[in-house]
Design a protein around this motif. Structure first.
Motif, PDB file in Angstrom:
ATOM      1  N   VAL B 127       0.841  -1.201   0.000  1.00 38.40           N
ATOM      2  CA  VAL B 127       0.000   0.000   0.000  1.00 38.40           C
ATOM      3  C   VAL B 127       0.877   1.252   0.000  1.00 38.40           C
ATOM      4  CG1 VAL B 127      -1.738   1.301   1.292  1.00 38.40           C
ATOM      5  CG2 VAL B 127      -1.891  -1.187   1.164  1.00 38.40           C
ATOM      6  N   ILE B 135       0.839  10.752  -1.123  1.00 42.13           N
ATOM      7  CA  ILE B 135       0.832  11.379   0.203  1.00 42.13           C
ATOM      8  C   ILE B 135       1.962  12.401   0.301  1.00 42.13           C
ATOM      9  CG2 ILE B 135       1.266  10.922   2.649  1.00 42.13           C
ATOM     10  CD1 ILE B 135      -0.376   8.415   2.420  1.00 42.13           C
ATOM     11  N   VAL B 139       1.753  16.430   1.117  1.00 43.30           N
ATOM     12  CA  VAL B 139       2.505  17.027   2.220  1.00 43.30           C
ATOM     13  C   VAL B 139       3.323  18.211   1.701  1.00 43.30           C
ATOM     14  CG1 VAL B 139       4.445  16.656   3.786  1.00 43.30           C
ATOM     15  CG2 VAL B 139       2.583  15.000   3.710  1.00 43.30           C
ATOM     16  N   ARG B 143      -1.196  20.299   2.187  1.00 40.26           N
ATOM     17  CA  ARG B 143      -2.605  20.010   2.423  1.00 40.26           C
ATOM     18  C   ARG B 143      -2.757  18.596   2.957  1.00 40.26           C
ATOM     19  NH1 ARG B 143      -3.769  20.209  -4.053  1.00 40.26           N
ATOM     20  NH2 ARG B 143      -2.847  18.206  -4.553  1.00 40.26           N
ATOM     21  N   VAL B 144      -3.907  18.329   3.560  1.00 39.20           N
ATOM     22  CA  VAL B 144      -4.172  16.989   4.073  1.00 39.20           C
ATOM     23  C   VAL B 144      -4.268  16.031   2.883  1.00 39.20           C
ATOM     24  CG1 VAL B 144      -5.794  15.570   5.358  1.00 39.20           C
ATOM     25  CG2 VAL B 144      -5.369  17.926   6.069  1.00 39.20           C
ATOM     26  N   PRO B 145      -3.548  14.904   2.931  1.00 35.21           N
ATOM     27  CA  PRO B 145      -3.555  13.988   1.784  1.00 35.21           C
ATOM     28  C   PRO B 145      -4.968  13.633   1.323  1.00 35.21           C
ATOM     29  CG  PRO B 145      -1.879  13.306   3.330  1.00 35.21           C
ATOM     30  CD  PRO B 145      -2.621  14.441   3.974  1.00 35.21           C
ATOM     31  N   ILE B 147      -6.068  11.323  -0.509  1.00 37.13           N
ATOM     32  CA  ILE B 147      -6.463   9.911  -0.525  1.00 37.13           C
ATOM     33  C   ILE B 147      -6.842   9.399   0.857  1.00 37.13           C
ATOM     34  CG2 ILE B 147      -4.994   9.413  -2.484  1.00 37.13           C
ATOM     35  CD1 ILE B 147      -3.212   7.971  -0.350  1.00 37.13           C
ATOM     36  N   LEU B 148      -6.641  10.225   1.891  1.00 35.85           N
ATOM     37  CA  LEU B 148      -7.079   9.827   3.234  1.00 35.85           C
ATOM     38  C   LEU B 148      -8.385  10.519   3.598  1.00 35.85           C
ATOM     39  CD1 LEU B 148      -3.656  10.041   5.122  1.00 35.85           C
ATOM     40  CD2 LEU B 148      -4.691   8.042   4.055  1.00 35.85           C
ATOM     41  N   LYS B 149      -8.987  11.172   2.618  1.00 37.47           N
ATOM     42  CA  LYS B 149     -10.169  11.965   2.914  1.00 37.47           C
ATOM     43  C   LYS B 149     -11.399  11.537   2.138  1.00 37.47           C
ATOM     44  CE  LYS B 149      -9.697  16.412   2.962  1.00 37.47           C
ATOM     45  NZ  LYS B 149      -9.096  17.693   2.592  1.00 37.47           N
ATOM     46  N   GLY B 150     -11.635  10.240   2.017  1.00 37.14           N
ATOM     47  CA  GLY B 150     -12.918   9.811   1.493  1.00 37.14           C
ATOM     48  C   GLY B 150     -12.888   9.084   0.161  1.00 37.14           C
ATOM     49  N   GLN B 151     -11.789   9.244  -0.612  1.00 37.59           N
ATOM     50  CA  GLN B 151     -11.752   8.539  -1.891  1.00 37.59           C
ATOM     51  C   GLN B 151     -11.497   7.038  -1.684  1.00 37.59           C
ATOM     52  OE1 GLN B 151      -8.670  10.551  -4.154  1.00 37.59           O
ATOM     53  NE2 GLN B 151     -10.266  11.733  -5.125  1.00 37.59           N
ATOM     54  N   ALA B 154      -6.736   4.410  -1.616  1.00 39.36           N
ATOM     55  CA  ALA B 154      -5.835   3.572  -0.843  1.00 39.36           C
ATOM     56  C   ALA B 154      -6.467   2.206  -0.578  1.00 39.36           C
ATOM     57  CB  ALA B 154      -5.471   4.261   0.469  1.00 39.36           C
ATOM     58  N   LEU B 155      -7.793   2.201  -0.446  1.00 39.79           N
ATOM     59  CA  LEU B 155      -8.493   0.942  -0.191  1.00 39.79           C
ATOM     60  C   LEU B 155      -8.347  -0.009  -1.379  1.00 39.79           C
ATOM     61  CD1 LEU B 155     -10.327  -0.153   2.130  1.00 39.79           C
ATOM     62  CD2 LEU B 155     -12.254   0.323   0.617  1.00 39.79           C
ATOM     63  N   LEU B 199     -15.575   6.611   1.138  1.00 40.58           N
ATOM     64  CA  LEU B 199     -15.497   6.011   2.461  1.00 40.58           C
ATOM     65  C   LEU B 199     -16.141   6.968   3.456  1.00 40.58           C
ATOM     66  CD1 LEU B 199     -11.905   4.523   2.606  1.00 40.58           C
ATOM     67  CD2 LEU B 199     -14.065   3.297   2.587  1.00 40.58           C
TER      68      LEU B 199
END
Lengths: 213, 213, 213
Positions: B127, B135, B139, B143-145, B147-151, B154-155, B199
């Motif tokens: 992963v 990510i 950085v 900004r906040v990555p 891919i960790l905010k709902g898309q 990463a899953l 997500l």
């Protein structure tokens, strides 16, 4: 034996506390379920992974020991789903976070010395083990690391790492110096929270954020 | 043979897609020409470099194989100079990005297993290989990555890495498990984009940004 | 002999200049005393640590040589406590920063070649050694790296690393190629500051910050 068992329990409890605080911060910042797992794992294991990469202890322990991943995941789930759990855990988390901080600083410095680092290198890596995950969390959550902005937090880790390394060079018994380091870190952190101690700053930026968020 | 050639082409196409998306994001964020090259290279190779450093495969492949640098540079130039190119490439880039995502997760997990990591370590590094560059891009761009905010991103990489590692432990034929992993990742990502799946998040921060920017 | 001594002095002076600029930036951003030490050390040694981790030269020189820690700490103290010192040092710091930039690019590329990297890998790692600390500083201080936003800074480091690597492959005498690289980097950087040269950008974001802050 007793102290080995104690350290083992503290290691797991500290990992949980670190992961839980990371998960709560990620949740409050609007990260998704996957992001919350990532940040929980990162806070719990990021400092140790950085240390292991710097001393050449690859693969890093955080990636090869399933227990850290399991504990982080449990902490992430608990932080996500229940407000009651979050509130109930607030006080014990501060406690275990302070204990974990000292323990990570001590074990980080120990491992660095085992891998042949100089004393000052071992102190730096002890502090990095203890606070690296928290710094990585704030970098990912896009803010200036809270622990560099006035809290007596990294300083408590520095005290623990210093005592461990100085004690090792002075041939104190391993148990006693680790205990002294842990206690110093814990008391320092406790007093800082209790009496709202802060390190001096020279400038207060207008966009100052609450580090708790 | 055929699948080796296919993987080779996918590796280059995925590298191009990753670098191109990084270059477009860097351009839109006001970075200079040099910064655009840096971010393009970082998105294409950053995840692999992190993986290689963690497993001790130094120097990392991304730094010792000139083709990655060359492809990143071409992608950066194409992203910089022509609006027409950027618009024409939008659809194929999404396609190759999804294929690259799965391939990087699979090859990352494979390499980690070759270097002796545990199953869970190999999944994590798969992963990381796939999403580490993205990510790092966010950085750097402060900004906040995304891919960790709902898309579902990463899953999808996690699904691919899991299939590869489980398949390896279960002794499935190498070709077949890689294909299954690639297809799962691609279909998951395709469906997520097509039907706008996300997500769950618990909080929507006020400063939420469009991840495309 | 003379050039060895010169390089030694430049290494220490460059480390001081990097640490001082990091400490001033951290101070102005509202970090506490401890955070200022951390950022000073990170800017001075971060690029070298990243390089050493990438080439497998562990423990990194920045962590095992006490002089870097000592110089960073002195620079941090000087940056913290006296406005007069900060103002007096402004001009010499720009000078030593430019010299340090070229020297770090040259020594970074040299070390990478010694550890067997390809030519293009050595150039990348030379640039990373020179600018990695500054990028890490801006990531910690929560802003887009200044050196990727229009300054002729990383480009000057690239010129130095390129000259060193090309000169090495062409078997130029070690002294002469290092001098040529240093001079090119310095002159390029001097002219860029003097005549306010910038690399082209395509977009100027509304939240653009002054990179000096």
């Amino acid at each position: 034996m007793t102290s080995l068992l104690l350290f083992y329990i503290l290691d797991l409890a500290g990992t949980f506390a670190f992961a839980f605080s990371g998960a709560v911060a990620a949740r409050n910042r609007g990260l998704d379920v996957f992001g919350i797992f990532v940040v929980a794992f990162l806070v719990a294991c990021g400092g140790g992974v950085l240390r292991d990469v710097c001393i050449g202890a690859v693969p890093p322990a955080g990636l090869s020991d399933w227990r850290y991943l399991a504990i982080s995941s449990v902490a992430a789930v608990m932080a996500m789903y229940s407000r009651i759990v979050r509130e109930r855990l607030e006080a014990p988390i501060v406690l275990f976070d302070s204990l974990g901080l000292g323990l990570f600083a001590v074990t980080g410095a120990q491992k660095a010395m085992i891998y042949g680092l100089t004393s000052e290198g071992a102190v730096i890596l002890g502090v990095l083990t203890a606070v690296g995950g928290g710094i990585a969390r704030d970098v990912l959550l896009n803010r200036v690391p809270a622990i560099l902005k006035g809290q007596i937090y990294a300083l408590a880790a520095l005290a623990a790492a210093l005592i461990e390394v100085v004690g090792h060079r002075a041939s104190w018994p391993a148990d006693r110096r680790a205990m002294a380091a842990l206690a110093t870190c814990f008391v320092l952190r406790f007093l800082a929270v209790r009496y709202d101690w802060h390190l001096p700053r020279f400038v207060t930026p207008p966009d100052d954020e609450d580090p708790r968020k």
